[in-house]
Design an enzyme around this catalytic site. Sequence first.
Site, mmCIF file in Angstrom:
data_model
loop_
_atom_site.group_PDB
_atom_site.id
_atom_site.type_symbol
_atom_site.label_atom_id
_atom_site.label_comp_id
_atom_site.label_asym_id
_atom_site.label_seq_id
_atom_site.Cartn_x
_atom_site.Cartn_y
_atom_site.Cartn_z
ATOM 1 N N GLY A 1 5.436 2.703 2.618
ATOM 2 C CA GLY A 1 6.018 3.900 2.500
ATOM 3 C C GLY A 1 6.705 3.915 2.806
ATOM 4 O O GLY A 1 7.812 2.898 3.528
ATOM 5 N N ASP B 1 -3.067 -6.413 -5.922
ATOM 6 C CA ASP B 1 -3.016 -6.071 -4.732
ATOM 7 C C ASP B 1 -3.808 -5.044 -3.859
ATOM 8 O O ASP B 1 -4.412 -4.581 -4.463
ATOM 9 C CB ASP B 1 -1.775 -5.186 -4.658
ATOM 10 C CG ASP B 1 -0.723 -4.964 -3.773
ATOM 11 O OD1 ASP B 1 -0.896 -5.419 -2.333
ATOM 12 O OD2 ASP B 1 -0.424 -4.228 -4.083
#
Length: 284
Positions: free
Chosen positions: A181, A84
């Site tokens: 986030g 990733d």
Amino acid sequence: MQLVNGYELMKYAKENHLVLPAFNTTDYEMTLAIVKAFDKMRLGGYIQISSHNLKLSSPEIIANMTREVMQREDISVPISLHLDHGKSFEDVKRCIDAGFTSVMVDSSQLPFEENVKEVRKAANYAHYFGIPVEAELGGIRGKEDDNVPDSNAKTDPEQVYDFVERTKCDSLAVAIGNVHGLALSPQLDFTLLKKVAKASPVPLVLHGGSGIPFDQVRRAKENNLIKVNYGSDLRKSYIKTFGKAYDLNHNEFALYDVAKQSVQNVIDTATSIITEINVKKQIS
Ligand code: G3H
Ligand code: ZN
């Protein structure tokens, strides 16, 4: 079951009309929990780790550990190990050499032409080994591990076809108001997503899954979405377990018990995500 090649997993998603979750790992406990969650739900998907998180271990440690967990737990659903936010050609190469079965090269912070060049270089290497490549066009806001990108430019649909054709990427991560986030709120722009999906010859990937309402993920699925990334939600479940144990007893030292509980809490979070994004769909 062995780790599944990324192209096979993409085929599985397409044939079964699934959007596959991609869960971020960092260490052994996260890896175990993610793999067990997929198996419990009888659905395949991605286990992934970013270049940043690999600094704590290595591609070799993560690949060996994941393979061993898959075998020991006798996992029978298809799972690919994915790099990733691969930040360099060296990271991409090392992960493929270690046995990762899918990769992302993220040079989205670079100007368009340089982004094309970096992705194409990684794709040439990955494709030689039969490994698919995810690339990113646009800038996703928020904190992605240690990296807070300067740009927050949304994906430009006018650039999509050219970018995919020239890079030869196999899937495209989009910036359509999704954020990394838990500090910012995502605002998905579905009109833009539709335009990007129409322009893209390859399936799309949505980063920043944590915090996106599930009905929006399911809606996004109708726009050639193949993969959704979840990092923060799982990490929060994991860390919260340790925080609670410490709050209850400042002298807690039963690491095994707390770690076991954290694995269970991550399994619970991951299984509820799997259930929600595909509305309880199971493949026998
Ligand atoms: O690449 C990883 C993800 O995009 C994770 O995003 O932490 O907001 O779920 P998230
Ligand atoms: Zn991401």
